[in-house]
Write an enzyme that holds these catalytic residues in place. Structure first.
Site, PDB file in Angstrom:
ATOM      1  N   GLU A 264      -4.221 -10.713  33.514  1.00 27.77           N
ATOM      2  CA  GLU A 264      -5.250 -11.613  32.991  1.00 27.77           C
ATOM      3  C   GLU A 264      -6.134 -12.137  34.119  1.00 27.77           C
ATOM      4  O   GLU A 264      -7.348 -12.323  33.943  1.00 27.77           O
ATOM      5  CB  GLU A 264      -4.599 -12.784  32.248  1.00 27.77           C
ATOM      6  CG  GLU A 264      -3.832 -12.382  30.998  1.00 27.77           C
ATOM      7  CD  GLU A 264      -4.736 -11.774  29.948  1.00 27.77           C
ATOM      8  OE1 GLU A 264      -5.883 -12.225  29.800  1.00 27.77           O
ATOM      9  OE2 GLU A 264      -4.297 -10.810  29.284  1.00 27.77           O
ATOM     10  N   TRP A 295     -26.255  -7.761  10.166  1.00 24.84           N
ATOM     11  CA  TRP A 295     -25.553  -9.043  10.229  1.00 24.84           C
ATOM     12  C   TRP A 295     -26.070  -9.992   9.154  1.00 24.84           C
ATOM     13  O   TRP A 295     -27.254  -9.973   8.797  1.00 24.84           O
ATOM     14  CB  TRP A 295     -25.764  -9.697  11.591  1.00 24.84           C
ATOM     15  CG  TRP A 295     -25.250  -8.940  12.778  1.00 24.84           C
ATOM     16  CD1 TRP A 295     -25.991  -8.375  13.774  1.00 24.84           C
ATOM     17  CD2 TRP A 295     -23.883  -8.677  13.115  1.00 24.84           C
ATOM     18  NE1 TRP A 295     -25.184  -7.772  14.707  1.00 24.84           N
ATOM     19  CE2 TRP A 295     -23.877  -7.937  14.324  1.00 24.84           C
ATOM     20  CE3 TRP A 295     -22.662  -8.975  12.517  1.00 24.84           C
ATOM     21  CZ2 TRP A 295     -22.714  -7.508  14.961  1.00 24.84           C
ATOM     22  CZ3 TRP A 295     -21.502  -8.551  13.138  1.00 24.84           C
ATOM     23  CH2 TRP A 295     -21.518  -7.832  14.337  1.00 24.84           C
ATOM     24  N   ASN A 330      -5.291 -18.654  23.303  1.00 24.69           N
ATOM     25  CA  ASN A 330      -5.896 -17.337  23.514  1.00 24.69           C
ATOM     26  C   ASN A 330      -5.713 -16.381  22.333  1.00 24.69           C
ATOM     27  O   ASN A 330      -6.632 -15.654  21.966  1.00 24.69           O
ATOM     28  CB  ASN A 330      -5.373 -16.694  24.808  1.00 24.69           C
ATOM     29  CG  ASN A 330      -3.861 -16.585  24.836  1.00 24.69           C
ATOM     30  OD1 ASN A 330      -3.169 -17.594  24.885  1.00 24.69           O
ATOM     31  ND2 ASN A 330      -3.332 -15.368  24.826  1.00 24.69           N
ATOM     32  N   TRP A 371     -16.226 -11.604  23.678  1.00 27.50           N
ATOM     33  CA  TRP A 371     -16.877 -11.495  22.374  1.00 27.50           C
ATOM     34  C   TRP A 371     -17.295 -10.053  22.087  1.00 27.50           C
ATOM     35  O   TRP A 371     -17.124  -9.554  20.967  1.00 27.50           O
ATOM     36  CB  TRP A 371     -18.073 -12.446  22.285  1.00 27.50           C
ATOM     37  CG  TRP A 371     -17.652 -13.822  21.862  1.00 27.50           C
ATOM     38  CD1 TRP A 371     -17.378 -14.893  22.657  1.00 27.50           C
ATOM     39  CD2 TRP A 371     -17.402 -14.248  20.522  1.00 27.50           C
ATOM     40  NE1 TRP A 371     -16.980 -15.968  21.895  1.00 27.50           N
ATOM     41  CE2 TRP A 371     -16.997 -15.609  20.584  1.00 27.50           C
ATOM     42  CE3 TRP A 371     -17.499 -13.636  19.273  1.00 27.50           C
ATOM     43  CZ2 TRP A 371     -16.673 -16.346  19.437  1.00 27.50           C
ATOM     44  CZ3 TRP A 371     -17.183 -14.371  18.131  1.00 27.50           C
ATOM     45  CH2 TRP A 371     -16.778 -15.712  18.224  1.00 27.50           C
TER      46      TRP A 371
END
Length: 453
Positions: A264, A295, A330, A371
């Site tokens: 990580e 969208w 997370n 994202w």
């Protein structure tokens, strides 16, 4: 007395393992400076939650500097203009700083270098972004081979201690007052739930010590929201209150599954390498086909997601935790992000912007890369057709206690019903019905994806 040197702080608010500080102090007297520059990043100025953290971190940094015989100069405006003015006021001819990779900071560094001698150092990542290259000298775009190559250069160099003393200049430049920057919310004070955080270098090392005690079982506990096996180091790392080298050397020998956590840390480096190649990664799909994605622009659905009123308890718990504490677990971040993109079919950039404003660890590289990974739009990403099922994820990762904490309307439900009270026939009146059914959402998302192809 020799001319002083300016030490330019940005996202590196620490005195230990600070290469720029060591270099500046080695030349003589030092003028430590932090500039609140909202003009250079423009629409990428720090979000509200980050500003709360910044206030407390700067206060802690100034106290640490005073213990060393120095203090922090605060100025507001464009970095190049303010540093030039400060240099004239105190007679400095050189600036030392840690190198940053966000596109606006790279622009600022170029502008500063045109006005004054700027010396940049590395130290915010395990290895300088751009330095880990493929066999042909190119840049990695996929995480796994990048991490394999980066790991081959580990461990990082041993961290350096902070100087015992920092010599002050003969004359100090003028400084703003921290409270005058109005970084803290007041009307209303939405940051009351931020109290468990302790911004600053001392707080970072205390959190590192706490995490070290269970770093060996990180892989087993990090996915369990009710247990919260996360390191909670992300905001400290983002603001540079602790260096990744310090974190690595503190936990690397703990054994167990600590290697998962080190991966990580490597992801932070990977994200910086991506924004170095794609500076507009937070605003542009890396895969052009997704420019054709139809969208939805539903403000009602977006607001329901932001407020934690979707009817999916695990999603709502995460979004409420984010608003209350400036942070989200997370595993739940992935579930909540997937829900916005695939269940609600809302552009991932809407979620990225919301996280940018609400997270105390809002990091340009990490936020954009995460994202786009979830959306399937990134250079290295999950496939869009892999759609997370929140109602399955919630019991799988034993989120009942987490839901009870953040969705009090459901606190009295038993473990069998709390993950999907609507299906169990016991949804309380003050808790919303599902905004859309899972199967209907999945079919809508897949149909939209087919349109891009």
């Amino acid at each position: 007395m020799a001319d002083p040197t300016i030490l330019w702080f940005r996202r590196d608010l620490r005195l230990s393992d600070q290469a720029a500080l060591i270099a500046a102090a080695g030349e003589g007297s030092v003028v430590p400076v932090y500039i609140l520059d909202d003009e250079t990043p423009k629409h990428r100025a720090m979000g509200a939650a980050s500003r709360w953290w910044l206030h407390h971190s700067l206060k802690a940094l100034d106290a640490s500097l005073r213990e060393k015989g120095s203090r922090l100069i605060l100025r507001r405006g464009k970095s190049d203009e303010q540093l030039s003015d400060i240099a004239k006021e105190c007679g400095a001819e050189r600036v030392h700083a840690l190198r940053h990779y966000e596109p606006w900071w790279r622009n600022a560094e170029r502008a500063v270098a045109k006005r004054i001698d700027l010396v940049l150092h590395d130290g915010n990542y395990l290895a300088p972004p751009g330095s880990i290259t493929t066999g042909t000298g190119g840049q990695y775009k996929i995480y796994t081979p990048f991490w394999r190559a980066l790991n081959g250069h580990m461990p990082p160099p041993d961290p350096h201690r902070a100087p015992a003393k920092i010599d002050p200049p003969a004359r100090w430049p003028k400084s703003d007052t921290l409270n005058d920057w109005d970084l803290l919310p007041t009307k209303p004070n939405w940051a009351k739930g931020f109290d468990p955080w302790t911004p600053g270098e001392e707080g970072a090392h205390k959190q590192l010590s706490r995490f070290k005690r269970h770093a060996d079982d990180y892989a087993e506990t990090r996915n369990l929201p009710s247990e919260d096996g996360s390191s909670r180091l992300s905001p400290h790392l983002h603001f540079g209150e602790v260096s990744p080298a310090q974190v690595w050397h503190a936990v690397a020998e703990e054994g167990g599954s600590v290697g998962t956590f080190l991966g990580e840390l490597g992801w932070r480096d990977y994200a910086q390498n991506i924004i170095l190649q794609y500076p507009d990664y937070a605003s542009k799909n890396a895969r052009d086909a997704f420019d054709e994605m139809p969208w939805r622009s539903s403000k009602v659905d977006l607001r329901a997601w932001q407020q934690g009123r979707t009817g999916y308890p695990i999603v709502d718990a995460g979004m409420r935790q984010l608003w209350a504490t400036g942070w989200m677990h997370n595993r739940v971040r992935m579930i909540a992000a997937s829900f916005l993109i695939k269940h609600l079919l809302i552009d991932w950039r809407e979620g990225e912007r919301w996280f940018w404003d609400c997270l105390v660890d809002a990091d340009y590289g990490n936020n954009a890369v995460n994202w786009q990974w979830t959306a399937g739009t990134g250079v290295d990403s999950n496939m869009f057709v892999r759609i997370m099922a929140p109602l399955t994820q919630s019991p799988k990762f034993d989120a009942a206690g987490y839901i009870r904490q953040w969705v009090p309307e459901l606190a009295k439900l038993d473990d069998a019903a709390i993950h999907d009270p609507e299906d169990a026939g016991c949804r309380p009146r003050d808790y919303p019905a599902k905004i859309i059914g899972h199967r209907a959402a999945r079919e809508r998302a897949l149909a939209a994806y087919r349109h891009t192809k």
